[in-house]
Scaffold this motif. Sequence first.
Motif, PDB file in Angstrom:
ATOM      1  N   ILE A 149      27.961  21.354  10.797  1.00  0.00           N
ATOM      2  CA  ILE A 149      27.656  22.755  11.138  1.00  0.00           C
ATOM      3  C   ILE A 149      26.878  23.402  10.000  1.00  0.00           C
ATOM      4  O   ILE A 149      25.887  24.115  10.244  1.00  0.00           O
ATOM      5  N   LYS A 150      27.301  23.173   8.770  1.00  0.00           N
ATOM      6  CA  LYS A 150      26.597  23.762   7.619  1.00  0.00           C
ATOM      7  C   LYS A 150      25.163  23.247   7.541  1.00  0.00           C
ATOM      8  O   LYS A 150      24.217  24.012   7.311  1.00  0.00           O
ATOM      9  N   SER A 152      23.356  21.935  10.034  1.00  0.00           N
ATOM     10  CA  SER A 152      22.619  22.458  11.188  1.00  0.00           C
ATOM     11  C   SER A 152      22.250  23.917  10.983  1.00  0.00           C
ATOM     12  O   SER A 152      21.138  24.351  11.322  1.00  0.00           O
ATOM     13  N   THR A 153      23.143  24.704  10.414  1.00  0.00           N
ATOM     14  CA  THR A 153      22.872  26.119  10.142  1.00  0.00           C
ATOM     15  C   THR A 153      21.751  26.243   9.109  1.00  0.00           C
ATOM     16  O   THR A 153      20.841  27.076   9.255  1.00  0.00           O
ATOM     17  N   LEU A 156      18.499  25.381  10.811  1.00  0.00           N
ATOM     18  CA  LEU A 156      18.104  26.488  11.691  1.00  0.00           C
ATOM     19  C   LEU A 156      17.511  27.635  10.878  1.00  0.00           C
ATOM     20  O   LEU A 156      16.465  28.199  11.244  1.00  0.00           O
ATOM     21  N   GLU A 157      18.146  27.969   9.765  1.00  0.00           N
ATOM     22  CA  GLU A 157      17.621  29.041   8.903  1.00  0.00           C
ATOM     23  C   GLU A 157      16.253  28.661   8.355  1.00  0.00           C
ATOM     24  O   GLU A 157      15.333  29.505   8.282  1.00  0.00           O
TER      25      GLU A 157
END
Length: 167
Positions: A149-150, A152-153, A156-157
């Motif tokens: 998740i980290k 992927s985040t 995305l950013e």
Amino acid sequence: GLEAAKNLEKMASANRLEKQGVCDPLLSTESGYTRMQNTSRIGGAKRVLFNYPKVEIPFRSGVRTFAQYRYNPNSAQSPYIETGEGGEYSGGLYVPLLRGLIHNEQSFNEKEAKFGEQIATQTFALTRLDTLLRAGTIYWHWVAANQKIKVSTAILELAELVAKISG
């Protein structure tokens, strides 16, 4: 799971105690008071008092030893043999001659129960280790998912920043 394995261990321990109880000392007694017809004085009653306590100790080899006391005063004409005021003491051994000496069913059952207890203890330990392994695996999967998740985040950013700069 773990609770079932613990219960199995407790049941195996109780089973061992039960099998070991076969060699516990036994106390038995036959006591009584009987009123019967007196054969020397017609129409009169005769009192018969008797008491036969006995202690028996079985051994794992199949041999049993016993000690007993017989007390039956003043009843020579009764179905119970008179002992006099002092009573009678006796003791002895029961030794199986054909079957059951040294290797008897009770000693085998006790050994089997002891092995069952050891197996249940090992089963509990294995179940506990398996539970810890599964819990550890689930934890590390959760940690890995959190890291995904980290990442992927962060991607995305970064993608949003690139899109903002280029467009």
